[in-house]
Design a protein around this motif. Sequence first.
Motif, PDB file in Angstrom:
ATOM      1  N   VAL A 246      20.912 -21.175  37.366  1.00  0.00           N
ATOM      2  CA  VAL A 246      20.547 -22.274  36.473  1.00  0.00           C
ATOM      3  C   VAL A 246      19.621 -21.760  35.357  1.00  0.00           C
ATOM      4  N   ARG A 247      19.859 -22.267  34.139  1.00  0.00           N
ATOM      5  CA  ARG A 247      19.029 -21.894  32.986  1.00  0.00           C
ATOM      6  C   ARG A 247      18.697 -23.160  32.202  1.00  0.00           C
ATOM      7  N   THR A 248      17.620 -23.094  31.426  1.00  0.00           N
ATOM      8  CA  THR A 248      17.231 -24.231  30.595  1.00  0.00           C
ATOM      9  C   THR A 248      18.061 -24.243  29.323  1.00  0.00           C
ATOM     10  N   LYS A 249      18.202 -25.460  28.756  1.00  0.00           N
ATOM     11  CA  LYS A 249      18.925 -25.590  27.490  1.00  0.00           C
ATOM     12  C   LYS A 249      17.939 -25.351  26.365  1.00  0.00           C
ATOM     13  N   GLU A 250      18.437 -25.240  25.165  1.00  0.00           N
ATOM     14  CA  GLU A 250      17.566 -25.003  24.006  1.00  0.00           C
ATOM     15  C   GLU A 250      16.610 -26.171  23.815  1.00  0.00           C
ATOM     16  N   ALA A 251      15.349 -25.870  23.597  1.00  0.00           N
ATOM     17  CA  ALA A 251      14.352 -26.900  23.334  1.00  0.00           C
ATOM     18  C   ALA A 251      14.235 -27.114  21.838  1.00  0.00           C
ATOM     19  N   LYS A 252      14.026 -28.378  21.439  1.00  0.00           N
ATOM     20  CA  LYS A 252      13.862 -28.683  20.018  1.00  0.00           C
ATOM     21  C   LYS A 252      12.428 -28.422  19.580  1.00  0.00           C
ATOM     22  N   ASP A 253      11.499 -28.673  20.462  1.00  0.00           N
ATOM     23  CA  ASP A 253      10.084 -28.489  20.162  1.00  0.00           C
ATOM     24  C   ASP A 253       9.760 -26.992  20.195  1.00  0.00           C
ATOM     25  N   THR A 254       9.089 -26.498  19.158  1.00  0.00           N
ATOM     26  CA  THR A 254       8.836 -25.055  19.084  1.00  0.00           C
ATOM     27  C   THR A 254       7.894 -24.579  20.178  1.00  0.00           C
ATOM     28  N   ASP A 255       6.920 -25.411  20.567  1.00  0.00           N
ATOM     29  CA  ASP A 255       6.021 -25.004  21.646  1.00  0.00           C
ATOM     30  C   ASP A 255       6.764 -24.898  22.964  1.00  0.00           C
ATOM     31  N   LEU A 256       7.631 -25.851  23.249  1.00  0.00           N
ATOM     32  CA  LEU A 256       8.409 -25.823  24.491  1.00  0.00           C
ATOM     33  C   LEU A 256       9.509 -24.773  24.436  1.00  0.00           C
ATOM     34  N   LYS A 257       9.963 -24.432  23.250  1.00  0.00           N
ATOM     35  CA  LYS A 257      11.012 -23.417  23.107  1.00  0.00           C
ATOM     36  C   LYS A 257      10.540 -22.093  23.698  1.00  0.00           C
TER      37      LYS A 257
ATOM     38  N   SER B 238      11.862 -33.140  27.466  1.00  0.00           N
ATOM     39  CA  SER B 238      11.977 -31.684  27.521  1.00  0.00           C
ATOM     40  C   SER B 238      11.265 -31.128  28.744  1.00  0.00           C
ATOM     41  N   ILE B 239      10.080 -31.630  29.014  1.00  0.00           N
ATOM     42  CA  ILE B 239       9.333 -31.179  30.198  1.00  0.00           C
ATOM     43  C   ILE B 239      10.057 -31.613  31.469  1.00  0.00           C
ATOM     44  N   GLY B 240      10.618 -32.821  31.466  1.00  0.00           N
ATOM     45  CA  GLY B 240      11.384 -33.293  32.626  1.00  0.00           C
ATOM     46  C   GLY B 240      12.605 -32.419  32.880  1.00  0.00           C
ATOM     47  N   ASN B 241      13.310 -32.035  31.807  1.00  0.00           N
ATOM     48  CA  ASN B 241      14.464 -31.125  31.959  1.00  0.00           C
ATOM     49  C   ASN B 241      14.022 -29.784  32.516  1.00  0.00           C
ATOM     50  N   LEU B 242      12.913 -29.274  32.008  1.00  0.00           N
ATOM     51  CA  LEU B 242      12.390 -28.002  32.512  1.00  0.00           C
ATOM     52  C   LEU B 242      11.992 -28.131  33.973  1.00  0.00           C
ATOM     53  N   GLU B 243      11.374 -29.255  34.324  1.00  0.00           N
ATOM     54  CA  GLU B 243      10.972 -29.490  35.712  1.00  0.00           C
ATOM     55  C   GLU B 243      12.193 -29.527  36.634  1.00  0.00           C
ATOM     56  N   ASP B 244      13.263 -30.214  36.215  1.00  0.00           N
ATOM     57  CA  ASP B 244      14.498 -30.261  37.014  1.00  0.00           C
ATOM     58  C   ASP B 244      15.098 -28.873  37.184  1.00  0.00           C
ATOM     59  N   THR B 245      15.110 -28.099  36.099  1.00  0.00           N
ATOM     60  CA  THR B 245      15.664 -26.749  36.152  1.00  0.00           C
ATOM     61  C   THR B 245      14.857 -25.866  37.095  1.00  0.00           C
TER      62      THR B 245
END
Length: 190
Positions: free
Chosen positions: A60-71, A42-49
């Motif tokens: 570009v936008r981030t996809k939905e995160a499964k982790d509530t803290d990262l959401k 999730s952090i890697g996806n956010l970093e790429d975005t």
Amino acid sequence: KVQDEIGSRLDVIVQISITVFVIVVVVSLTLAGLMSKSITNSIGNLEDTVAQFGQGNFAVRTKEAKDTDLKVLYETFNSMADQIEVLVENIKREQINSRNLELKLLQAQINPHFLYNTLDNIVWLVEDDRKEDAENIVTYLSQFFRTTLSGGRDFIRLQEEFQHIEAYRKIQSFRYRDILSFELDLPQEL
């Protein structure tokens, strides 16, 4: 006998305890690894975005995160990206409007000066009894301003621009006879 039975039961309990402990450790490590991998991905996806956004891809936008803290982090990034995209579009629009305004202000400054000089030329020609030359300048001046005003359009065809330049050239040739020389060439395909 009782002591042997207690010892063997104790051995069984120790073996069961060790087995349960090993299973708990293996399951815990597996779950920790999966959670770590999920968070890392999730952090890697956010970093790429964020990297794409930093390179100018404001869509570009981030996809939905499964982790509530990262959401919360993902949603905040998307909201910030939306706001920045709107701001960039507003800046582009304002720059275009500013350039158009600058051009119109420049045209407004140039036209009166040009008009005053041309009217002075007409007066001098009339005083010098050169009525035909004065009529020609008035005709060219009329053509010049007809194209300048262009019916309120912001853009005109290239042929109209050449007619505009030609009218300007002819007007200036009365004023700068011996020192003005140039040639216009518009290829037919244009």
